[in-house]
Design a protein around this motif. Structure first.
Motif, PDB file in Angstrom:
ATOM      1  N   GLN A 161      23.913  41.605   4.049  1.00  9.68           N
ATOM      2  CA  GLN A 161      25.453  41.272   4.270  1.00  9.68           C
ATOM      3  C   GLN A 161      25.412  39.629   4.443  1.00  9.68           C
ATOM      4  N   PRO A 162      25.033  39.159   3.027  1.00  9.19           N
ATOM      5  CA  PRO A 162      25.462  37.620   2.993  1.00  9.19           C
ATOM      6  C   PRO A 162      27.187  37.255   3.260  1.00  9.19           C
ATOM      7  N   ASP A 163      26.996  36.112   3.130  1.00  3.62           N
ATOM      8  CA  ASP A 163      28.575  35.371   2.869  1.00  3.62           C
ATOM      9  C   ASP A 163      29.166  35.533   1.669  1.00  3.62           C
ATOM     10  N   VAL A 164      28.341  35.449   0.670  1.00  2.00           N
ATOM     11  CA  VAL A 164      28.602  35.228  -0.792  1.00  2.00           C
ATOM     12  C   VAL A 164      27.712  35.938  -1.592  1.00  2.00           C
ATOM     13  N   ALA A 165      28.124  36.605  -2.761  1.00  2.00           N
ATOM     14  CA  ALA A 165      27.514  37.302  -3.785  1.00  2.00           C
ATOM     15  C   ALA A 165      27.756  36.613  -5.099  1.00  2.00           C
ATOM     16  N   VAL A 166      26.905  36.111  -5.580  1.00  2.00           N
ATOM     17  CA  VAL A 166      27.140  35.362  -6.958  1.00  2.00           C
ATOM     18  C   VAL A 166      26.574  36.509  -8.246  1.00  2.00           C
ATOM     19  N   ILE A 167      27.423  37.012  -8.878  1.00  2.00           N
ATOM     20  CA  ILE A 167      27.015  38.113  -9.835  1.00  2.00           C
ATOM     21  C   ILE A 167      27.381  38.000 -11.301  1.00  2.00           C
ATOM     22  N   ASP A 168      26.386  38.032 -12.057  1.00  2.00           N
ATOM     23  CA  ASP A 168      26.596  37.961 -13.333  1.00  2.00           C
ATOM     24  C   ASP A 168      27.456  38.982 -14.126  1.00  2.00           C
ATOM     25  N   MET A 169      28.391  38.669 -15.163  1.00  2.00           N
ATOM     26  CA  MET A 169      29.088  39.820 -15.579  1.00  2.00           C
ATOM     27  C   MET A 169      28.406  40.980 -16.231  1.00  2.00           C
ATOM     28  N   ALA A 170      27.168  40.927 -16.487  1.00  2.00           N
ATOM     29  CA  ALA A 170      26.387  41.932 -17.233  1.00  2.00           C
ATOM     30  C   ALA A 170      26.103  42.733 -16.137  1.00  2.00           C
ATOM     31  N   LEU A 171      26.092  42.747 -14.885  1.00  2.00           N
ATOM     32  CA  LEU A 171      25.934  43.675 -13.781  1.00  2.00           C
ATOM     33  C   LEU A 171      27.146  44.184 -13.417  1.00  2.00           C
ATOM     34  N   LEU A 172      28.313  44.086 -13.743  1.00  2.00           N
ATOM     35  CA  LEU A 172      29.425  44.562 -13.444  1.00  2.00           C
ATOM     36  C   LEU A 172      29.898  45.553 -14.582  1.00  2.00           C
ATOM     37  N   SER A 173      30.707  46.468 -13.793  1.00  2.00           N
ATOM     38  CA  SER A 173      31.202  47.510 -14.773  1.00  2.00           C
ATOM     39  C   SER A 173      32.306  47.030 -15.606  1.00  2.00           C
ATOM     40  N   THR A 174      32.660  47.786 -16.855  1.00  2.00           N
ATOM     41  CA  THR A 174      33.832  47.207 -17.228  1.00  2.00           C
ATOM     42  C   THR A 174      35.068  48.125 -17.105  1.00  2.00           C
ATOM     43  N   CYS A 175      34.753  49.067 -16.102  1.00  2.00           N
ATOM     44  CA  CYS A 175      35.573  50.060 -15.688  1.00  2.00           C
ATOM     45  C   CYS A 175      36.693  49.518 -14.975  1.00  2.00           C
ATOM     46  N   GLU A 176      37.625  50.140 -14.457  1.00  2.00           N
ATOM     47  CA  GLU A 176      38.784  49.691 -13.576  1.00  2.00           C
ATOM     48  C   GLU A 176      38.196  48.625 -12.420  1.00  2.00           C
ATOM     49  N   PHE A 177      37.209  49.186 -11.667  1.00  2.00           N
ATOM     50  CA  PHE A 177      36.820  48.526 -10.532  1.00  2.00           C
ATOM     51  C   PHE A 177      35.258  47.807 -11.161  1.00  2.00           C
ATOM     52  N   PRO A 178      35.294  46.369 -11.141  1.00  2.00           N
ATOM     53  CA  PRO A 178      33.976  45.771 -11.339  1.00  2.00           C
ATOM     54  C   PRO A 178      32.531  46.266 -10.669  1.00  2.00           C
TER      55      PRO A 178
END
Length: 138
Positions: free
Chosen positions: A57-74
């Protein structure tokens, strides 16, 4: 509230980055130089990253786009993610339409890898309330 004790005033960050130590910028290296920021964990795939977000439960998550979904919800496929984590996307594509999509999904920022050192610290520390479309070509 964090899943683990840390100094008050320290911003805990989980990094989701399959391109660690990439030639165009390393998220961990940038954040290591920011006073008051602690990278508490790093993951190279979305499943581990999602588990780290739930457990730490960190304060911030920094996420590369390659790990995100291209669906409606990233964050599709990540499992439940706590809603109070500040989400920041990092990638090579900072197209305004992508940024708008991330904003509508609750992301606080979208940073070009080429601009990590200049733009990521302020977003992680919460400087400003707007999502910034940060272009590599300024």
């Amino acid at each position: 509230m964090s899943g683990r004790p840390r100094d008050s005033g320290t911003v805990a960050v989980v990094v989701g980055d399959p391109y660690r130590h990439h030639c165009c910028g390393d998220v961990e290296d940038v954040l290591a130089r920011v006073p008051g920021v602690e990278v508490v964990a790093t993951a190279t795939d979305r499943f581990v990253a999602g588990e780290l977000l739930r457990r730490l439960q960190p304060d911030v998550a920094v996420i590369d786009m390659a790990l995100l979904s291209t669906c409606e919800f990233p964050l599709h496929g990540w499992g439940p993610v706590p809603h109070d984590i500040r989400l920041i996307a990092v990638g090579f594509d900072t197209d305004p339409a992508t940024t708008a999509h991330l904003r509508s999904a609750g992301f606080a920022g979208h940073v070009a890898r080429q601009r990590l050192a200049d733009d990521l610290p302020g977003l992680v520390l919460g400087d400003g309330d707007d999502v910034r479309t940060l272009s590599a070509a300024r």
